[in-house]
Scaffold this active site. Structure first.
Site, PDB file in Angstrom:
ATOM      1  N   ILE A  12      23.568 -92.013  36.423  1.00 34.36           N
ATOM      2  CA  ILE A  12      24.265 -90.965  37.179  1.00 34.36           C
ATOM      3  C   ILE A  12      25.315 -91.590  38.098  1.00 34.36           C
ATOM      4  O   ILE A  12      26.429 -91.078  38.242  1.00 34.36           O
ATOM      5  CB  ILE A  12      23.259 -90.109  37.979  1.00 34.36           C
ATOM      6  CG1 ILE A  12      22.182 -89.555  37.037  1.00 34.36           C
ATOM      7  CG2 ILE A  12      23.979 -88.958  38.691  1.00 34.36           C
ATOM      8  CD1 ILE A  12      21.053 -88.827  37.731  1.00 34.36           C
ATOM      9  N   ASP A  33      24.861-102.613  43.586  1.00 35.69           N
ATOM     10  CA  ASP A  33      23.859-102.428  42.529  1.00 35.69           C
ATOM     11  C   ASP A  33      23.225-103.782  42.221  1.00 35.69           C
ATOM     12  O   ASP A  33      23.929-104.794  42.106  1.00 35.69           O
ATOM     13  CB  ASP A  33      24.515-101.849  41.269  1.00 35.69           C
ATOM     14  CG  ASP A  33      23.491-101.268  40.309  1.00 35.69           C
ATOM     15  OD1 ASP A  33      23.516-100.042  40.069  1.00 35.69           O
ATOM     16  OD2 ASP A  33      22.642-102.046  39.793  1.00 35.69           O
ATOM     17  N   THR A 120      15.186 -85.895  43.484  1.00 39.72           N
ATOM     18  CA  THR A 120      14.788 -85.269  42.226  1.00 39.72           C
ATOM     19  C   THR A 120      13.944 -84.021  42.464  1.00 39.72           C
ATOM     20  O   THR A 120      13.247 -83.924  43.487  1.00 39.72           O
ATOM     21  CB  THR A 120      13.978 -86.290  41.392  1.00 39.72           C
ATOM     22  OG1 THR A 120      13.398 -85.624  40.282  1.00 39.72           O
ATOM     23  CG2 THR A 120      12.851 -86.925  42.206  1.00 39.72           C
ATOM     24  N   ASP A 121      13.948 -83.121  41.502  1.00 42.07           N
ATOM     25  CA  ASP A 121      13.073 -81.938  41.584  1.00 42.07           C
ATOM     26  C   ASP A 121      11.597 -82.322  41.455  1.00 42.07           C
ATOM     27  O   ASP A 121      10.711 -81.524  41.791  1.00 42.07           O
ATOM     28  CB  ASP A 121      13.448 -80.900  40.521  1.00 42.07           C
ATOM     29  CG  ASP A 121      13.392 -81.411  39.087  1.00 42.07           C
ATOM     30  OD1 ASP A 121      13.092 -82.604  38.867  1.00 42.07           O
ATOM     31  OD2 ASP A 121      13.654 -80.604  38.168  1.00 42.07           O
ATOM     32  N   TYR A 147       6.469 -92.691  40.528  1.00 40.34           N
ATOM     33  CA  TYR A 147       7.912 -92.473  40.686  1.00 40.34           C
ATOM     34  C   TYR A 147       8.176 -91.313  41.650  1.00 40.34           C
ATOM     35  O   TYR A 147       8.879 -91.469  42.670  1.00 40.34           O
ATOM     36  CB  TYR A 147       8.574 -92.189  39.326  1.00 40.34           C
ATOM     37  CG  TYR A 147       9.953 -91.560  39.476  1.00 40.34           C
ATOM     38  CD1 TYR A 147      11.001 -92.275  40.055  1.00 40.34           C
ATOM     39  CD2 TYR A 147      10.200 -90.247  39.081  1.00 40.34           C
ATOM     40  CE1 TYR A 147      12.260 -91.693  40.231  1.00 40.34           C
ATOM     41  CE2 TYR A 147      11.443 -89.663  39.247  1.00 40.34           C
ATOM     42  CZ  TYR A 147      12.472 -90.392  39.826  1.00 40.34           C
ATOM     43  OH  TYR A 147      13.703 -89.810  40.008  1.00 40.34           O
ATOM     44  N   SER A 149       6.285 -89.762  43.734  1.00 38.13           N
ATOM     45  CA  SER A 149       5.743 -89.879  45.098  1.00 38.13           C
ATOM     46  C   SER A 149       6.603 -90.807  45.942  1.00 38.13           C
ATOM     47  O   SER A 149       6.779 -90.566  47.140  1.00 38.13           O
ATOM     48  CB  SER A 149       4.287 -90.336  45.077  1.00 38.13           C
ATOM     49  OG  SER A 149       4.180 -91.599  44.480  1.00 38.13           O
ATOM     50  N   LYS A 151       9.859 -91.155  45.507  1.00 32.57           N
ATOM     51  CA  LYS A 151      11.066 -90.371  45.814  1.00 32.57           C
ATOM     52  C   LYS A 151      10.755 -89.374  46.940  1.00 32.57           C
ATOM     53  O   LYS A 151      11.573 -89.165  47.842  1.00 32.57           O
ATOM     54  CB  LYS A 151      11.571 -89.622  44.574  1.00 32.57           C
ATOM     55  CG  LYS A 151      12.158 -90.500  43.483  1.00 32.57           C
ATOM     56  CD  LYS A 151      13.395 -91.269  43.915  1.00 32.57           C
ATOM     57  CE  LYS A 151      14.590 -90.394  44.174  1.00 32.57           C
ATOM     58  NZ  LYS A 151      15.819 -91.193  44.441  1.00 32.57           N
ATOM     59  N   PRO A 189      18.458 -89.887  25.081  1.00 32.31           N
ATOM     60  CA  PRO A 189      19.079 -91.030  24.392  1.00 32.31           C
ATOM     61  C   PRO A 189      18.111 -91.771  23.475  1.00 32.31           C
ATOM     62  O   PRO A 189      18.522 -92.306  22.436  1.00 32.31           O
ATOM     63  CB  PRO A 189      19.523 -91.952  25.534  1.00 32.31           C
ATOM     64  CG  PRO A 189      19.342 -91.208  26.786  1.00 32.31           C
ATOM     65  CD  PRO A 189      18.538 -89.986  26.539  1.00 32.31           C
ATOM     66  N   ARG A 190      16.813 -91.779  23.839  1.00 35.56           N
ATOM     67  CA  ARG A 190      15.859 -92.460  22.957  1.00 35.56           C
ATOM     68  C   ARG A 190      15.841 -91.793  21.588  1.00 35.56           C
ATOM     69  O   ARG A 190      15.866 -92.468  20.555  1.00 35.56           O
ATOM     70  CB  ARG A 190      14.445 -92.430  23.572  1.00 35.56           C
ATOM     71  CG  ARG A 190      13.459 -93.196  22.707  1.00 35.56           C
ATOM     72  CD  ARG A 190      12.029 -93.169  23.219  1.00 35.56           C
ATOM     73  NE  ARG A 190      11.197 -94.049  22.403  1.00 35.56           N
ATOM     74  CZ  ARG A 190       9.900 -93.905  22.222  1.00 35.56           C
ATOM     75  NH1 ARG A 190       9.237 -92.956  22.845  1.00 35.56           N
ATOM     76  NH2 ARG A 190       9.234 -94.732  21.424  1.00 35.56           N
ATOM     77  N   ARG A 270       1.967 -88.628  27.949  1.00 31.89           N
ATOM     78  CA  ARG A 270       2.120 -89.382  29.200  1.00 31.89           C
ATOM     79  C   ARG A 270       0.979 -88.997  30.144  1.00 31.89           C
ATOM     80  O   ARG A 270       0.766 -87.795  30.369  1.00 31.89           O
ATOM     81  CB  ARG A 270       3.474 -89.015  29.808  1.00 31.89           C
ATOM     82  CG  ARG A 270       3.718 -89.548  31.196  1.00 31.89           C
ATOM     83  CD  ARG A 270       5.028 -89.019  31.763  1.00 31.89           C
ATOM     84  NE  ARG A 270       6.194 -89.662  31.188  1.00 31.89           N
ATOM     85  CZ  ARG A 270       7.454 -89.275  31.387  1.00 31.89           C
ATOM     86  NH1 ARG A 270       7.717 -88.217  32.145  1.00 31.89           N
ATOM     87  NH2 ARG A 270       8.458 -89.925  30.848  1.00 31.89           N
ATOM     88  N   GLY A 272      -0.897 -87.700  33.219  1.00 32.35           N
ATOM     89  CA  GLY A 272      -0.453 -86.897  34.369  1.00 32.35           C
ATOM     90  C   GLY A 272       0.840 -86.127  34.125  1.00 32.35           C
ATOM     91  O   GLY A 272       1.479 -85.681  35.071  1.00 32.35           O
TER      92      GLY A 272
END
Ligand code: NAD
Ligand code: DAU
Length: 331
Positions: A12, A33, A120-121, A147, A149, A151, A189-190, A270, A272
């Protein structure tokens, strides 16, 4: 305006830098970066002579202090961003997403700089498939994964630095992005690159999980609307009413690439796995007059398929190592 963009070599962030160079000639951009596995300087190649690139870590307090001192606005995209990786090794997520955000907040506090926090949402947890409600800025935080948590923790740090120290910050929480320059570990993309390689796409579980897709250009135009007109201390949710389940997305990718719609494999789920995300972006639309430009997911996805077909040199170096990780996970 001098702008410091963290994570500008990621998906992004690099699209944001392209957008800014194209549409904001008045803005001077510095990208910070670390070039982790997810960052790629090649994503900035088209604009390399128009920006300053600094390779470094957002947890490096001295470096961050120097760069923040020399900017007007910080836009913070840098993160460990992939849920599957966070389930294997949460530590880099704590380090970058929590300590990195803390380091930036301390620097913007010292130097009194405007700060926009990209989130993120997923901080809101998930919804049932038949839940009539969508996420709003008032939805309680309820993250599921390491991830999300981390954020959520970073968002709460921002809120505290606004209230306790008067830091001039805004937060945006966006739904799932798609578009060019997204790492091949991510869902869309995968599958596109699997099809290009003659490998069947991989659908987790039963594929009923719903994501609320938005084109990355629409995410970034919303970020600009918030930088330009957002109220300090406010949270804005970014979404384009793009709910679709994973099975339908895979079938659409197969259709767009001329394959039979059932030519995919079901793989283990996945742990959870969040069921559904859905964004109510009315605050952003009514208060700041923002609207998405990409109206149809099908057209945006077709353009994304074409981008991966035309840019194999960009994604090919990551593909084998990424698939090797998924083989270990059984997914
Ligand atoms: P990405 O993984 O593609 O890019 C992350 C970038 O951050 C990479 O260039 C990486 O090198 C850099 N980085 C990582 N750790 C760093 C560190 N310690 N110091 C400096 N740089 C570091 O991620 P993305 O998908 O572009 O996501 C960008 C931001 O947007 C993240 O904050 C993410 O939580 C958020 N977000 C993503 C989505 C999505 O659908 N991808 C949706 C909503 C919000
Ligand atoms: O909602 C915003 C979030 O969207 C961002 O905060 C994250 O950074 C971003 O990675 C994304 O998280 P998801 O976990 O939703 O994205 P991912 O691309 O990993 O997976 C999307 C959906 O597709 C999810 O339900 C899992 C499923 N999936 C994923 C992969 C990689 C599959 O079915 N097969 C796959 O091969």
């Amino acid at each position: 305006m001098r702008l410091l963009v963290t994570g500008g070599a990621g998906f992004i962030g690099s699209n944001f830098v392209h957008h800014a160079v194209r549409d904001r000639p008045d803005v001077q951009i510095t990208v910070l970066d670390a070039l982790t596995y997810a960052g790629d300087e090649a994503s900035l190649a088209p604009v390399a002579d128009k920006i300053t690139f600094v390779q470094g870590d957002i947890t490096d307090a001295d470096l961050v202090d120097r760069l923040v001192a020399a900017t007007d606005v910080v836009v913070h995209f840098a993160a460990e961003s992939h849920n599957d990786n966070s389930l294997e090794n949460p530590w880099p997520f704590v380090q970058t997403n929590v300590i990195g955000t803390y380091t930036l907040l301390e620097a913007v506090r010292r130097h009194d700089k405007r700060y926009h926090h990209i989130s993120t949402d997923e901080v809101y947890g998930d919804l049932e498939l038949d839940d009539p409600d969508r996420f709003t800025p008032e939805t309680p935080y309820n993250p599921s994964s390491p991830y999300s948590s981390t954020k959520a923790a970073s968002d709460l740090l921002v809120r505290a630095w606004v209230r306790s120290f008067g830091v001039r910050a805004t937060i945006s929480n966006c739904s799932n992005n798609y578009g060019p320059y997204q790492h091949v570990e991510k869902f869309i993309p995968r599958q596109i690159t699997n099809v290009i390689d003659g490998v069947r796409p991989k659908l987790y579980g039963t594929g009923e999980n719903v994501r609320d897709w938005i084109h990355v250009e629409d995410h970034n135009s919303a970020v600009w609307a918030i930088i330009d007109g957002g109220r300090i201390g406010e949270t804005y949710l970014i979404g384009a009413d793009g709910e679709m389940n994973n099975k339908d997305v895979i079938e659409l990718i197969l259709e767009l690439t001329g394959q039979p719609r059932d030519a995919y494999d079901l793989v283990s789920d996945r742990p959870g796995h969040d069921m559904r995300y859905a964004i109510d972006s009315s605050k952003l639309r009514t208060e700041l007059g923002w609207a998405p430009r990409f109206s149809g997911f099908r057209d945006g996805l077709a353009a994304t398929v074409a981008w991966y077909q035309a840019n194999e040199a960009w994604w090919r170096p990551q593909k084998d190592a990424t698939e090797a990780k998924y083989v270990q996970l059984g997914r």
